[in-house]
Enzyme design. Structure first.
Site, mmCIF file in Angstrom:
data_model
loop_
_atom_site.group_PDB
_atom_site.id
_atom_site.type_symbol
_atom_site.label_atom_id
_atom_site.label_comp_id
_atom_site.label_asym_id
_atom_site.label_seq_id
_atom_site.Cartn_x
_atom_site.Cartn_y
_atom_site.Cartn_z
ATOM 1 N N LYS A 72 1.826 -9.172 9.417
ATOM 2 C CA LYS A 72 0.586 -9.954 9.324
ATOM 3 C C LYS A 72 0.925 -11.289 8.659
ATOM 4 O O LYS A 72 1.731 -11.321 7.708
ATOM 5 C CB LYS A 72 -0.422 -9.158 8.493
ATOM 6 C CG LYS A 72 -1.810 -9.749 8.372
ATOM 7 C CD LYS A 72 -2.729 -8.779 7.612
ATOM 8 C CE LYS A 72 -4.147 -9.281 7.463
ATOM 9 N NZ LYS A 72 -5.017 -8.285 6.783
ATOM 10 N N SER A 148 -9.354 -7.234 9.112
ATOM 11 C CA SER A 148 -8.714 -8.499 9.359
ATOM 12 C C SER A 148 -7.318 -8.403 9.979
ATOM 13 O O SER A 148 -6.822 -9.408 10.492
ATOM 14 C CB SER A 148 -8.620 -9.293 8.056
ATOM 15 O OG SER A 148 -7.792 -8.632 7.117
ATOM 16 N N SER A 172 -9.181 -3.382 6.219
ATOM 17 C CA SER A 172 -8.517 -4.255 7.198
ATOM 18 C C SER A 172 -7.304 -3.678 7.893
ATOM 19 O O SER A 172 -6.782 -4.304 8.818
ATOM 20 C CB SER A 172 -8.121 -5.564 6.535
ATOM 21 O OG SER A 172 -9.230 -6.417 6.515
HETATM 22 N N1 GLN Z 1 -14.032 -6.522 6.195
HETATM 23 C C1 GLN Z 1 -13.761 -6.673 4.812
HETATM 24 C C2 GLN Z 1 -13.989 -8.109 4.391
HETATM 25 O O1 GLN Z 1 -14.379 -8.867 5.197
HETATM 26 C C3 GLN Z 1 -12.383 -6.204 4.485
HETATM 27 C C4 GLN Z 1 -11.320 -7.202 4.712
HETATM 28 C C5 GLN Z 1 -9.971 -6.702 4.303
HETATM 29 O O2 GLN Z 1 -9.756 -5.503 4.095
HETATM 30 N N2 GLN Z 1 -9.057 -7.628 4.113
HETATM 31 O O3 GLN Z 1 -13.776 -8.488 3.293
#
Ligand code: GLN
Length: 478
Positions: A72, A148, A172
């Site tokens: 990532k 994400s 994410s």
């Molecule tokens: N969907 C969550 C957010 O928008 C989690 C994001 C993540 O785990 N990086 O913060």
């Protein structure tokens, strides 16, 4: 033949039997990327010149010898870009150092070659917040891959990667794994060093694998886990053999089914059916299903969306156009330079989080929001601790619905926040969580994957992987 359709475990066997070479595997990944990445957009960049040199030099006797792993684009690796999918960091930057996970993957013999797309600074659950490109779900190109870590999930699902690392602050890794039909593991807080991961919310962030099989998730975790002097939150505790229990099955295990996860009216009926179907089969294999209660589940979204933005607003203060990131200097002085750099560098979701985080931390409101959220977090932790006195693992859905259409919630970010309901409590409690594919549901003529989530006590990744391995055996025997 695309060798990247295989699992790490299969490729390891092929390598050791002399049926393939690290070079052939890396070339296969490069060919798959040339054919598929334009339509799916999972990678932001890749570098095969160096990867081929590394593949030639790889020692296949090592645990990941000659296996290409995608990262990532918020995990630093020496001489690779690290854009966090932000305009702020899109400047040709090449990282001068390895994150601990990058160094450990290299030590284990892996070849690092490519950087996957994400929501800007990992803020989001659709990868639509990437400032650089849209990633599409390989099962339906009009739909999100989740996020994400949507790029990592999509490239593994589309066989443009053998396996990838992502990061999980509130779901994410698990949610994009669920939406793309791959395995995703968020380790316990403290199991894997975050040194070299660009911080979003430091009390919640973890790095973990996205893979084709549960065994591969165990193999990647094995390579990454363990204490690190460079991350004081990383625990120097024993790292067990994570593959040891994968074949043991679930007979005699107690699996907790949280009433609140299934009472939620947002849970789509067909997703519920798939999860309940899987639980029934685990029961038939000898697991005991025990209804449990996690009453604070209903507070978890609100708690997370106070604490995560609060920490983000602090972590992102370093992007000022001086120390990090692109500088916008119109000659109006230092304050104008800060303002211009931040105004043009950050995208709308990141700004929303900074404003929210600054607000909840402000002196007039921190007692009302931030401190109360910390108390709610403690309650959530206590409820899990209580639950794990009765059960070995907790099981349920990852996401209330399959992948939605791209652009569907463009004007309503709250809808996406609410869909994090089943994943964020694991980050708040610091416990491990695994997503394993569990059938599909049909939407507009397409089969969309659903993920089964398995949560365990702090540092009990081996338990979570054992249940995941058992489920995979049941599913694949059908
Ligand atoms: N969907 C969550 C957010 O928008 C989690 C994001 C993540 O785990 N990086 O913060």
């Amino acid at each position: 033949m695309n060798l990247a359709t295989n699992s790490i475990a299969t490729l390891r066997r092929m390598l050791l039997a002399g049926e393939t070479t690290p070079r052939e595997i890396v070339e296969s990944v490069a060919t798959a990327i040339s054919a598929e990445n334009e339509s799916i957009g999972g990678y932001l960049s890749s570098d095969f010149e160096r990867a081929l040199v590394d593949a030639e030099a790889a020692n296949i006797e090592k645990p990941l010898g000659g296996i290409p792993i995608a990262l990532k684009d918020n995990i630093n690796a020496e001489d690779h870009p690290c854009s966090c999918a932000s305009r702020f960091l899109e400047n040709g930057y090449l990282s001068p150092y390895d994150a601990t996970v990058s160094a450990r993957l290299k030590e284990a013999g892996a070849v690092l070659y490519g950087r996957t797309n994400l929501d800007e600074f990992a803020m989001g659950s659709s990868t639509e917040n990437s400032a650089l490109q849209q990633t599409r779900n390989p099962h339906d190109h009009d739909r999100i891959p989740g996020g994400s870590s949507g790029g990592s999930a999509a490239v593994v699902a589309a066989d443009m990667a053998v396996a990838a690392l992502g990061s999980d602050t509130g779901g994410s890794i698990r949610q994009p794994a669920s939406h793309c039909g791959v395995v995703g593991l968020k380790p316990s807080y403290g199991r894997v060093s975050r040194y070299g991961l660009v911080a979003f919310a430091s009390s919640l962030d973890q790095i973990g694998p996205l893979t084709k099989t549960v065994e591969d998730a165990a193999l990647l975790l094995q390579a990454c886990a363990g204490g690190d002097k460079r991350d004081s939150t990383c625990l120097d505790v024993d790292v067990p053999d994570f593959t040891a229990g994968l074949q043991e099955g679930v007979s005699g295990m107690k699996l907790g089914v949280p009433r609140e996860f299934f009472a939620d009216e947002g849970l789509e009926p067909e997703v519920r059916e798939r999860i309940e179907g899987a639980l029934g089969k685990l029961e038939a294999e000898g697991a005991e299903l025990i209804e449990i209660s996690l009453p604070s589940t209903s507070f978890s979204v609100a708690t997370y969306y106070i604490l995560a933005p609060a920490e983000a607003s602090s972590n992102l203060s370093r992007y000022d156009g001086v120390r990090y990131g692109n500088r916008i200097d119109d000659g109006g002085g230092v304050i104008a330079m800060y303002r211009g750099s931040r105004a043009r560098g950050f995208g709308p979701e990141v700004k929303r989080r900074i404003i929210l985080g600054t607000y909840v931390l402000s002196s007039g409101y921190s007692g009302k929001y931030y401190l109360r959220a910390q108390k709610a977090r403690t309650l959530i932790q206590q409820e899990y601790r209580e639950a794990f006195r009765q059960v070995d693992a907790v099981v349920g859905p990852v996401s209330p619905a399959p992948a939605r259409r791209i652009g569907e919630f463009a004007d309503d970010p709250l809808q996406d926040y609410l869909a994090d309901i089943y994943t964020i409590s694991a980050n708040l409690a610091g416990i491990p969580g695994l997503s394993v594919p569990c059938g599909t549901v049909e939407r507009e003529g397409r089969q969309l994957p659903v993920g089964l989530q398995i949560l365990g006590p702090h540092l009990a990744e081996a338990t979570v992987l054992r249940v995941g391995g058992a489920w995979e055996m049941i599913r694949d025997a059908e």
